[in-house]
Design an enzyme around this catalytic site. Structure first.
Site, PDB file in Angstrom:
ATOM      1  N   ARG A  98      71.692 140.798  31.352  1.00  0.00           N
ATOM      2  CA  ARG A  98      71.651 140.554  29.903  1.00  0.00           C
ATOM      3  C   ARG A  98      71.947 139.077  29.697  1.00  0.00           C
ATOM      4  O   ARG A  98      73.014 138.593  30.055  1.00  0.00           O
ATOM      5  CB  ARG A  98      72.680 141.419  29.157  1.00  0.00           C
ATOM      6  CG  ARG A  98      72.834 141.003  27.698  1.00  0.00           C
ATOM      7  CD  ARG A  98      73.622 141.969  26.861  1.00  0.00           C
ATOM      8  NE  ARG A  98      72.822 143.142  26.532  1.00  0.00           N
ATOM      9  CZ  ARG A  98      73.115 143.994  25.540  1.00  0.00           C
ATOM     10  NH1 ARG A  98      74.192 143.803  24.795  1.00  0.00           N
ATOM     11  NH2 ARG A  98      72.340 145.028  25.306  1.00  0.00           N
ATOM     12  N   HIS A 125      64.130 143.693  24.419  1.00  0.00           N
ATOM     13  CA  HIS A 125      65.161 144.661  24.819  1.00  0.00           C
ATOM     14  C   HIS A 125      64.461 145.960  25.236  1.00  0.00           C
ATOM     15  O   HIS A 125      64.566 146.987  24.566  1.00  0.00           O
ATOM     16  CB  HIS A 125      66.101 144.899  23.628  1.00  0.00           C
ATOM     17  CG  HIS A 125      67.384 145.609  23.978  1.00  0.00           C
ATOM     18  ND1 HIS A 125      67.755 145.902  25.275  1.00  0.00           N
ATOM     19  CD2 HIS A 125      68.386 146.093  23.183  1.00  0.00           C
ATOM     20  CE1 HIS A 125      68.929 146.531  25.254  1.00  0.00           C
ATOM     21  NE2 HIS A 125      69.318 146.656  24.010  1.00  0.00           N
ATOM     22  N   CYS A 253      69.402 150.508  17.001  1.00  0.00           N
ATOM     23  CA  CYS A 253      69.864 150.357  18.392  1.00  0.00           C
ATOM     24  C   CYS A 253      71.385 150.288  18.481  1.00  0.00           C
ATOM     25  O   CYS A 253      71.959 150.548  19.535  1.00  0.00           O
ATOM     26  CB  CYS A 253      69.225 149.129  19.024  1.00  0.00           C
ATOM     27  SG  CYS A 253      69.637 147.585  18.220  1.00  0.00           S
TER      28      CYS A 253
HETATM   29  N1  NVA Z   1      69.106 142.199  18.079  1.00  0.00           N
HETATM   30  C1  NVA Z   1      70.418 142.544  18.558  1.00  0.00           C
HETATM   31  C2  NVA Z   1      70.352 143.774  19.421  1.00  0.00           C
HETATM   32  C3  NVA Z   1      71.680 144.233  19.953  1.00  0.00           C
HETATM   33  C4  NVA Z   1      71.574 145.426  20.847  1.00  0.00           C
HETATM   34  C5  NVA Z   1      70.992 141.371  19.333  1.00  0.00           C
HETATM   35  O1  NVA Z   1      70.255 140.740  20.100  1.00  0.00           O
HETATM   36  O2  NVA Z   1      72.183 141.071  19.155  1.00  0.00           O
HETATM   37  N1   CP Z   2      71.985 148.729  21.727  1.00  0.00           N
HETATM   38  C1   CP Z   2      72.642 147.988  22.624  1.00  0.00           C
HETATM   39  O1   CP Z   2      72.055 147.399  23.526  1.00  0.00           O
HETATM   40  O2   CP Z   2      73.990 147.971  22.462  1.00  0.00           O
HETATM   41  P1   CP Z   2      75.050 147.076  23.235  1.00  0.00           P
HETATM   42  O3   CP Z   2      74.863 145.648  22.767  1.00  0.00           O
HETATM   43  O4   CP Z   2      76.377 147.643  22.853  1.00  0.00           O
HETATM   44  O5   CP Z   2      74.796 147.173  24.711  1.00  0.00           O
END
Ligand code: NVA
Ligand code: CP
Length: 301
Positions: A98, A125, A253
């Protein structure tokens, strides 16, 4: 790296396998193809669901999840991504990353000798979409031919929904304010299948599923006030859901900001499947890890 790395047939098989693995796990059937194998999990951004689901998932498959953060590894002290990839992949059997810059992830994968999984970048994602499509299939059957409406930022989640529309064969309406559109090249490639409709009420008409996300993603915390103003007409509330199909599902999400992008009434209401969606991360990613392990020859079918 993205949903485009699999064929539509492979993706549908992966969803079916995820549903099967969920049922097997819940009925007490234990299979451990990853015995003595290690999944290295690199997190350069925060996470609850992704960490818990990958770490729990690899444990359920008999392996070990190794959590690595930039704070206490050399990743945070400037060791080149190419060197890190070579070293970590010489010991771990699979790597989950990530990070911020999608290109850095691609560079990491290029220098890794084992499969690398995108666990969120600024642009995509894909693991979340595996869980989202799985959740739709569990509740409503095939998503092919359906209409999905994305409300909010043209961000990593929106762009993953765009790839999903192409791969799983559904129509995607995007309700986003001007200035927050997804990537124009991706949009052009999906002309006809994906449409931007600025009016949120029009965008959800006929939708079988409405999905949204936070207005400010990780790394955009400084823009929070600006974004609250820009997105004020893009909240999923009961009146918006009333314009969608009567049996439309709601997904997010997570994490969610109640009364910003979605009202409590909707996210905690009967059309919301967000808890199944979060739980399905576990099983969808187990199916993903199994598929990658088979494809790379790590385990036999
Ligand atoms: N768009 C959000 C998704 C988190 C799972 C982010 O990148 O923070
Ligand atoms: N939806 C998702 O990826 O959540 P986290 O940021 O908690 O991993």
């Amino acid at each position: 790296m993205t949903l485009m790395d699999f064929s539509p047939i492979e993706l549908n098989q992966l969803i079916e396998r995820a549903i099967q693995m969920k049922q097997e796990w819940k009925s007490g059937i234990i299979t451990q193809p990853f015995k003595q194998r290690t999944l290295a999990m690199i997190f350069e951004k925060s996470s609850t669901r992704t960490r818990v689901s990958f770490e729990t998932g690899i444990t359920q498959l008999g392996g070990h999840g190794l959590f690595l953060s930039p704070r206490d590894t050399q990743l945070g002290r400037g060791e080149p991504v190419e060197d890190s990839a070579r070293v970590i992949s010489s010991m771990a059997d699979m790597i989950m990353v990530r990070t911020f810059d999608h290109k850095q992830l691609e560079r990491f994968a290029e220098f890794s000798s084992v499969p690398v999984i995108n666990a969120l970048t600024d642009d995509f994602h894909p693991c979340q979409l595996l869980a989202d499509v799985m959740t739709f299939v569990e509740h409503r059957g095939s998503i092919a031919g359906k209409t999905v409406t994305w409300v909010g930022d043209g961000n990593n989640m929106c762009q993953s929904w765009m790839n999903a529309a192409r791969q799983f064969d559904f129509k995607l309406n995007i309700a986003c304010p001007e200035g927050y559109d997804p990537d124009s090249k991706l949009l052009a490639e999906l002309n006809g299948r994906v449409e931007i409709i600025r009016d949120i009420k029009k965008a959800v008409e006929g939708a079988d599923l409405v999905s949204t996300d936070v207005w400010a993603s990780m790394g955009q915390e400084d823009e929070q006030a600006l974004r609250v103003a820009a997105f004020k007409h893009y909240q999923v509330n009961a009146s918006v859901m009333n314009n969608a199909q009567e049996d439309a599902l709601f997904m997010h999400c997570l994490p969610a900001h109640r009364e910003e992008e979605v009202t409590a009434e909707v996210i905690d209401g009967p059309q919301s499947v967000v808890w199944d969606e979060a739980e399905n991360r576990l099983h969808a990613q187990k199916a993903l890890m199994e598929t990658l392990a088979i494809n790379s020859g790590l385990i036999s079918q």
